[in-house]
Motif scaffolding. Structure first.
Motif, PDB file in Angstrom:
ATOM      1  N   GLN A  34       0.840  -1.204   0.000  1.00  0.00           N
ATOM      2  CA  GLN A  34       0.000   0.000   0.000  1.00  0.00           C
ATOM      3  C   GLN A  34       0.875   1.255   0.000  1.00  0.00           C
ATOM      4  O   GLN A  34       0.582   2.219  -0.707  1.00  0.00           O
ATOM      5  CB  GLN A  34      -0.936   0.007   1.215  1.00  0.00           C
ATOM      6  CG  GLN A  34      -1.867   1.186   1.276  1.00  0.00           C
ATOM      7  CD  GLN A  34      -2.923   1.202   0.183  1.00  0.00           C
ATOM      8  OE1 GLN A  34      -3.162   0.209  -0.494  1.00  0.00           O
ATOM      9  NE2 GLN A  34      -3.555   2.333  -0.002  1.00  0.00           N
ATOM     10  N   LEU A  37       2.085   1.927  -3.470  1.00  0.00           N
ATOM     11  CA  LEU A  37       1.044   2.541  -4.295  1.00  0.00           C
ATOM     12  C   LEU A  37       0.909   4.030  -3.992  1.00  0.00           C
ATOM     13  O   LEU A  37       0.777   4.853  -4.907  1.00  0.00           O
ATOM     14  CB  LEU A  37      -0.298   1.841  -4.065  1.00  0.00           C
ATOM     15  CG  LEU A  37      -0.391   0.385  -4.527  1.00  0.00           C
ATOM     16  CD1 LEU A  37      -1.739  -0.206  -4.139  1.00  0.00           C
ATOM     17  CD2 LEU A  37      -0.142   0.264  -6.021  1.00  0.00           C
ATOM     18  N   SER A  40       3.802   5.827  -5.554  1.00  0.00           N
ATOM     19  CA  SER A  40       3.667   5.970  -7.011  1.00  0.00           C
ATOM     20  C   SER A  40       2.673   7.081  -7.336  1.00  0.00           C
ATOM     21  O   SER A  40       2.879   7.849  -8.288  1.00  0.00           O
ATOM     22  CB  SER A  40       3.274   4.648  -7.675  1.00  0.00           C
ATOM     23  OG  SER A  40       1.992   4.240  -7.297  1.00  0.00           O
ATOM     24  N   ASP A  41       1.601   7.202  -6.537  1.00  0.00           N
ATOM     25  CA  ASP A  41       0.661   8.314  -6.739  1.00  0.00           C
ATOM     26  C   ASP A  41       1.331   9.648  -6.444  1.00  0.00           C
ATOM     27  O   ASP A  41       1.074  10.649  -7.124  1.00  0.00           O
ATOM     28  CB  ASP A  41      -0.580   8.147  -5.860  1.00  0.00           C
ATOM     29  CG  ASP A  41      -1.569   7.144  -6.431  1.00  0.00           C
ATOM     30  OD1 ASP A  41      -1.383   6.690  -7.584  1.00  0.00           O
ATOM     31  OD2 ASP A  41      -2.537   6.810  -5.720  1.00  0.00           O
ATOM     32  N   ALA A 103      -3.527   4.968  -8.195  1.00  0.00           N
ATOM     33  CA  ALA A 103      -3.652   3.643  -7.576  1.00  0.00           C
ATOM     34  C   ALA A 103      -4.430   3.688  -6.269  1.00  0.00           C
ATOM     35  O   ALA A 103      -4.931   2.659  -5.821  1.00  0.00           O
ATOM     36  CB  ALA A 103      -2.265   3.045  -7.337  1.00  0.00           C
ATOM     37  N   THR A 104      -4.512   4.864  -5.644  1.00  0.00           N
ATOM     38  CA  THR A 104      -5.179   4.984  -4.346  1.00  0.00           C
ATOM     39  C   THR A 104      -6.106   6.189  -4.338  1.00  0.00           C
ATOM     40  O   THR A 104      -5.993   7.079  -5.173  1.00  0.00           O
ATOM     41  CB  THR A 104      -4.168   5.163  -3.198  1.00  0.00           C
ATOM     42  OG1 THR A 104      -3.496   6.416  -3.362  1.00  0.00           O
ATOM     43  CG2 THR A 104      -3.144   4.035  -3.147  1.00  0.00           C
ATOM     44  N   GLN A 123      -9.302   7.059  -6.470  1.00  0.00           N
ATOM     45  CA  GLN A 123      -8.612   5.967  -7.144  1.00  0.00           C
ATOM     46  C   GLN A 123      -9.131   5.893  -8.574  1.00  0.00           C
ATOM     47  O   GLN A 123     -10.304   6.140  -8.841  1.00  0.00           O
ATOM     48  CB  GLN A 123      -8.887   4.654  -6.417  1.00  0.00           C
ATOM     49  CG  GLN A 123      -8.164   3.467  -6.997  1.00  0.00           C
ATOM     50  CD  GLN A 123      -8.414   2.198  -6.202  1.00  0.00           C
ATOM     51  OE1 GLN A 123      -9.185   2.190  -5.256  1.00  0.00           O
ATOM     52  NE2 GLN A 123      -7.760   1.132  -6.591  1.00  0.00           N
TER      53      GLN A 123
END
Length: 140
Positions: A34, A37, A40-41, A103-104, A123
């Motif tokens: 998590q 992710l 990456s965001d 992704a989130t 998301q």
């Protein structure tokens, strides 16, 4: 005999405390996956902010600057995971959109939300509407 019971009780309590701390850590911070992710965001937001700032500074440097229909290749950036280019859409002479697949959902991060209000996103695919006459909102 008394030390043996004390030692076992202490060991059991210590084990429960460590397990509870691990569960609480994962609940608050999320799993390592998590966190990847979320990071990456965060990179996606930094890329979008960089594109927006590039357009803003081009506008500041050139009195006759007009938003392009498509971004110049040197202004484009790629998603850190998919390597797809972020989507840019000119809306009018000063308004444009920058879009990415997140992704989130930034509102669900349990730690104090590090994304400023202007950079909140759900998301999935989401577009930010920006104005070339204004600097991009700060990420920090």
């Amino acid at each position: 005999m008394t030390h043996s019971i004390f030692d076992r009780t202490f060991a059991a309590l210590a084990t429960v405390a460590v397990a509870a701390a691990a569960v609480a850590g994962f609940w608050i911070l999320g799993t390592p996956g998590q966190q990847r992710l979320i990071m990456s965001d965060r990179q996606r937001l930094e890329d979008l902010s960089a594109i927006a700032n590039t357009l803003y500074w081009k506008k500041q440097d050139q009195d006759d600057y007009v938003l392009p229909e498509t971004l110049d290749p040197e202004d484009q950036r790629e998603d850190p995971i998919t390597q797809e280019l972020y989507r840019y859409t000119k809306l009018d002479d000063s308004q444009y959109q920058l879009c990415a697949n997140f992704a989130t959902d930034s509102s669900t991060h349990k730690i104090a939300n590090t994304n400023p209000k202007n950079w909140q996103h759900p998301q999935g695919s989401y577009c930010f509407e920006l104005d070339v006459n204004q600097a991009a909102p700060s990420l920090y």
